[in-house]
Design a protein around this motif. Structure first.
Motif, mmCIF file in Angstrom:
data_model
loop_
_atom_site.group_PDB
_atom_site.id
_atom_site.type_symbol
_atom_site.label_atom_id
_atom_site.label_comp_id
_atom_site.label_asym_id
_atom_site.label_seq_id
_atom_site.Cartn_x
_atom_site.Cartn_y
_atom_site.Cartn_z
ATOM 1 N N HIS A 162 117.336 61.776 83.214
ATOM 2 C CA HIS A 162 118.496 61.475 82.375
ATOM 3 C C HIS A 162 119.682 61.210 83.293
ATOM 4 O O HIS A 162 120.357 62.134 83.739
ATOM 5 C CB HIS A 162 118.816 62.606 81.392
ATOM 6 N N ASP A 163 119.878 59.935 83.581
ATOM 7 C CA ASP A 163 120.937 59.531 84.503
ATOM 8 C C ASP A 163 120.768 60.269 85.826
ATOM 9 O O ASP A 163 121.732 60.765 86.419
ATOM 10 C CB ASP A 163 122.305 59.812 83.885
ATOM 11 N N SER A 164 119.506 60.336 86.307
ATOM 12 C CA SER A 164 119.185 61.126 87.499
ATOM 13 C C SER A 164 118.159 60.401 88.371
ATOM 14 O O SER A 164 117.585 59.378 87.974
ATOM 15 C CB SER A 164 118.650 62.496 87.088
ATOM 16 N N LYS A 165 117.890 60.952 89.536
ATOM 17 C CA LYS A 165 116.983 60.346 90.501
ATOM 18 C C LYS A 165 115.572 60.237 89.950
ATOM 19 O O LYS A 165 115.083 61.134 89.271
ATOM 20 C CB LYS A 165 116.980 61.170 91.791
ATOM 21 N N LEU A 166 114.914 59.118 90.256
ATOM 22 C CA LEU A 166 113.550 58.875 89.799
ATOM 23 C C LEU A 166 112.614 59.991 90.241
ATOM 24 O O LEU A 166 112.623 60.406 91.403
ATOM 25 C CB LEU A 166 113.041 57.542 90.357
ATOM 26 N N MET B 17 109.360 54.211 93.721
ATOM 27 C CA MET B 17 108.610 53.025 93.309
ATOM 28 C C MET B 17 108.963 51.857 94.222
ATOM 29 O O MET B 17 108.149 51.389 95.005
ATOM 30 C CB MET B 17 108.893 52.684 91.848
ATOM 31 N N THR B 18 110.205 51.402 94.105
ATOM 32 C CA THR B 18 110.669 50.288 94.930
ATOM 33 C C THR B 18 111.824 50.696 95.841
ATOM 34 O O THR B 18 112.152 49.970 96.779
ATOM 35 C CB THR B 18 111.151 49.117 94.055
ATOM 36 N N GLY B 19 112.468 51.817 95.544
ATOM 37 C CA GLY B 19 113.648 52.240 96.284
ATOM 38 C C GLY B 19 114.929 51.592 95.806
ATOM 39 O O GLY B 19 116.004 51.861 96.336
ATOM 40 N N LYS B 20 114.812 50.747 94.763
ATOM 41 C CA LYS B 20 115.987 50.055 94.230
ATOM 42 C C LYS B 20 116.333 50.603 92.849
ATOM 43 O O LYS B 20 115.456 50.805 92.019
ATOM 44 C CB LYS B 20 115.715 48.546 94.109
ATOM 45 N N SER C 249 107.096 46.114 88.287
ATOM 46 C CA SER C 249 105.726 45.667 88.025
ATOM 47 C C SER C 249 104.791 46.219 89.096
ATOM 48 O O SER C 249 105.091 46.140 90.293
ATOM 49 C CB SER C 249 105.666 44.132 88.008
ATOM 50 N N TYR C 250 103.635 46.776 88.662
ATOM 51 C CA TYR C 250 102.675 47.393 89.579
ATOM 52 C C TYR C 250 101.437 46.513 89.692
ATOM 53 O O TYR C 250 100.832 46.135 88.685
ATOM 54 C CB TYR C 250 102.281 48.777 89.069
ATOM 55 N N ASP C 251 101.056 46.206 90.925
ATOM 56 C CA ASP C 251 99.879 45.391 91.199
ATOM 57 C C ASP C 251 98.745 46.298 91.683
ATOM 58 O O ASP C 251 98.912 47.017 92.682
ATOM 59 C CB ASP C 251 100.215 44.343 92.261
ATOM 60 N N ILE C 252 97.577 46.257 91.010
ATOM 61 C CA ILE C 252 96.508 47.186 91.377
ATOM 62 C C ILE C 252 95.813 46.781 92.678
ATOM 63 O O ILE C 252 95.169 47.618 93.315
ATOM 64 C CB ILE C 252 95.468 47.332 90.244
ATOM 65 N N LYS C 253 95.939 45.525 93.090
ATOM 66 C CA LYS C 253 95.308 45.111 94.351
ATOM 67 C C LYS C 253 96.074 45.664 95.546
ATOM 68 O O LYS C 253 95.505 46.258 96.457
ATOM 69 C CB LYS C 253 95.221 43.582 94.420
ATOM 70 N N SER C 254 97.381 45.477 95.534
ATOM 71 C CA SER C 254 98.205 45.986 96.634
ATOM 72 C C SER C 254 98.588 47.438 96.444
ATOM 73 O O SER C 254 99.013 48.106 97.388
ATOM 74 C CB SER C 254 99.478 45.151 96.764
ATOM 75 N N LYS C 255 98.427 47.932 95.193
ATOM 76 C CA LYS C 255 98.834 49.287 94.820
ATOM 77 C C LYS C 255 100.312 49.539 95.139
ATOM 78 O O LYS C 255 100.704 50.617 95.603
ATOM 79 C CB LYS C 255 97.942 50.331 95.498
ATOM 80 N N LYS C 256 101.123 48.526 94.863
ATOM 81 C CA LYS C 256 102.557 48.622 95.125
ATOM 82 C C LYS C 256 103.356 48.148 93.913
ATOM 83 O O LYS C 256 102.911 47.306 93.138
ATOM 84 C CB LYS C 256 102.930 47.781 96.351
ATOM 85 N N TRP C 257 104.561 48.717 93.808
ATOM 86 C CA TRP C 257 105.520 48.304 92.796
ATOM 87 C C TRP C 257 106.504 47.298 93.387
ATOM 88 O O TRP C 257 106.891 47.420 94.546
ATOM 89 C CB TRP C 257 106.317 49.510 92.289
ATOM 90 N N ILE C 258 106.875 46.324 92.582
ATOM 91 C CA ILE C 258 107.983 45.439 92.926
ATOM 92 C C ILE C 258 108.949 45.402 91.749
ATOM 93 O O ILE C 258 108.549 45.610 90.597
ATOM 94 C CB ILE C 258 107.522 44.000 93.272
ATOM 95 N N GLN C 259 110.211 45.169 92.031
ATOM 96 C CA GLN C 259 111.200 45.072 90.966
ATOM 97 C C GLN C 259 111.349 43.610 90.557
ATOM 98 O O GLN C 259 111.731 42.771 91.374
ATOM 99 C CB GLN C 259 112.544 45.640 91.426
#
Length: 442
Positions: A120-124, A143-146, A182-192
């Motif tokens: 709630h208006d706090s760090k992920l 996730m992305t750091g952004k 968005s999470y890609d299962i091949k790279s197992k990474k999140w992008i914004q």
């Protein structure tokens, strides 16, 4: 005289037969409950409507998450169509004194659990499962750091390719922006992919609901709020994306220049401020891909559940009209409201298509209720109660993946309290349950 009497008698018999068949039809609705464990019940944090998800299914396993009586994050799973749950008490806790700090979960296409909680208006706060289908989780990670310092309303959505979307608000009420990862299962990474999809322009914020149809189209709707006060909610807007959230368009196929603002949005239905319009409800689509948005607001002094939907390219509205009791929605914090926010789904397999709304209403003793109507004939609404006892300030959350796959309805159930304006009630923990319906009323 005899002729008239016979006609009267025949009509009476016909009406009795109709009632008998209706009652028999409702009696075939099989309802089962499965106990899981005791959960925090001093407010509604386990049952708030904006959880995505409280329950979710991947292949043959169903997963659940909740806070226990000591505010620990609890994860569970079972094989569907069984009653035995495997429960894992994590080492993580949440600030359960704030009902905004809900838990949302999802399973990606490789079977890995994703969990976000205590926001709630706090760090992920975000973790992943250690292995496929496991409820044992790893350490907290970004996730992305952004845009991850002021997170509220985390929501996961499954994509057909096995990936995930993660929606949340960055910033405070009345001046927040909508972010999509968005999470890609091949790279197992999140992008914004969207830093600010719905731009409040530092004047307002958007409160949304979304769904993804069988073709992978993302349907998004929202109300604008001008301040922290819920009475400043107004208007119902709509947008969709056909490429996983990268580009967005109106229902007319007109492309949006992003971000979407109050002046560029498509307005599905105009609703003025001070209409007791609620935020963060639900939406679904029919088999033709037409969106159906459920909410409630007042057009006189009695808030009613309303359906706004697209029909042959034109926005329409249906007022369910079955409520009798008036109230006014205003103020800040988590509210104690006579009715819950609604959930919605459509059963349109075969020749009979029905629209369903799950809700709670003080008029009906705060039970879990199911309202339904024939979608093709736009018939009057019928209502049946799914519980015999009150569930307090519960709001609905059902297993969307299981419904889409098997047309089986599983609902997260817990009796909770909610003191108006983010207060707490001194009550004992209550049982977390899953309510299951194998056959729906028609």
């Amino acid at each position: 005289m005899v002729k008239h009497f016979n006609l009267y008698f025949k009509n009476k018999i016909f009406n009795c037969i109709c009632i008998m068949f209706f009652v028999l039809g409702c009696s075939t609705v099989k309802i089962e409950k499965t106990d899981i464990g005791y959960g925090w019940a001093n407010n509604s944090v386990n049952t708030v409507k904006f959880r995505k998800n409280a329950l979710t299914t991947h292949n043959e396993y169903q997963f659940i998450a909740y806070y226990d009586e000591n505010s620990y994050l609890i994860l569970g799973k079972r094989k569907i169509n069984t009653k035995k749950w495997e429960i894992f008490k994590t080492s993580y806790k949440g600030n359960t004194k704030d009902a905004h700090n809900d838990i949302s979960i999802a399973i990606d296409g490789d079977g890995f659990l994703h969990v976000c909680w205590d926001q709630h208006d706090s760090k992920l706060r975000y973790v992943k499962g250690k292995s496929p289908l496991s409820i044992k989780i790893g350490e907290e990670e970004p996730m992305t750091g952004k845009e991850e310092l002021k997170v509220t309303y985390p929501e996961f959505y499954n994509l057909a390719n096995g990936g995930l979307l993660f929606f949340y608000r960055s910033g405070a009420s009345g001046r927040g922006n909508m972010v999509i990862n968005s999470y890609d299962i091949k790279s197992k990474k999140w992008i914004q992919i969207q830093e600010n999809l719905l731009d409040g322009e530092d004047k307002r914020s958007a409160y949304w609901q979304a769904c993804i149809d069988a073709k992978g189209i993302i349907h998004l709707s929202w109300v604008w709020r001008e301040s922290w006060d819920v009475s400043t909610n107004h208007d119902l807007c709509y947008a969709r994306s056909k490429d996983g959230g990268i580009t967005w368009e109106k229902s007319t196929n007109e492309k949006h220049i992003l971000p979407i603002t109050a002046s560029t949005a498509e307005y599905a239905w105009r609703i003025p401020q001070n209409s007791s319009l609620i935020n963060q409800t639900a939406m679904t689509v029919d088999k033709h891909g037409n969106p159906f948005i459920v909410s409630y607001w007042s057009e006189n002094k009695t808030p009613q559940y309303q359906i706004v939907y697209l029909d042959d390219g034109k926005w329409m509205k249906s007022n369910t009209g079955f409520r009798k009791t008036s109230f006014y929605l205003g103020g800040g914090g988590t509210k104690q409201i006579p009715i819950s926010r609604p959930d919605i789904f459509i059963d349109d397999n075969g020749t009979h298509s029905s629209l369903y709304i799950i809700f709670r209403d003080e008029e009906r003793g705060n039970k879990i209720s199911l309202a339904y109507s024939n979608l093709n004939e736009k018939s009057n609404w019928k209502i049946t109660d799914l519980t015999k006892l009150s569930v307090g300030q519960w709001e609905p959350n059902y297993d969307i993946n299981l419904w889409n796959k098997n047309h089986k309805l599983c609902v997260f159930l817990q009796k909770v309290t909610q003191v108006d304006g983010e207060g707490l009630e001194d009550v004992k923990p209550t049982m977390i349950q899953v309510l299951e319906l194998n056959k729906l009323p028609k």
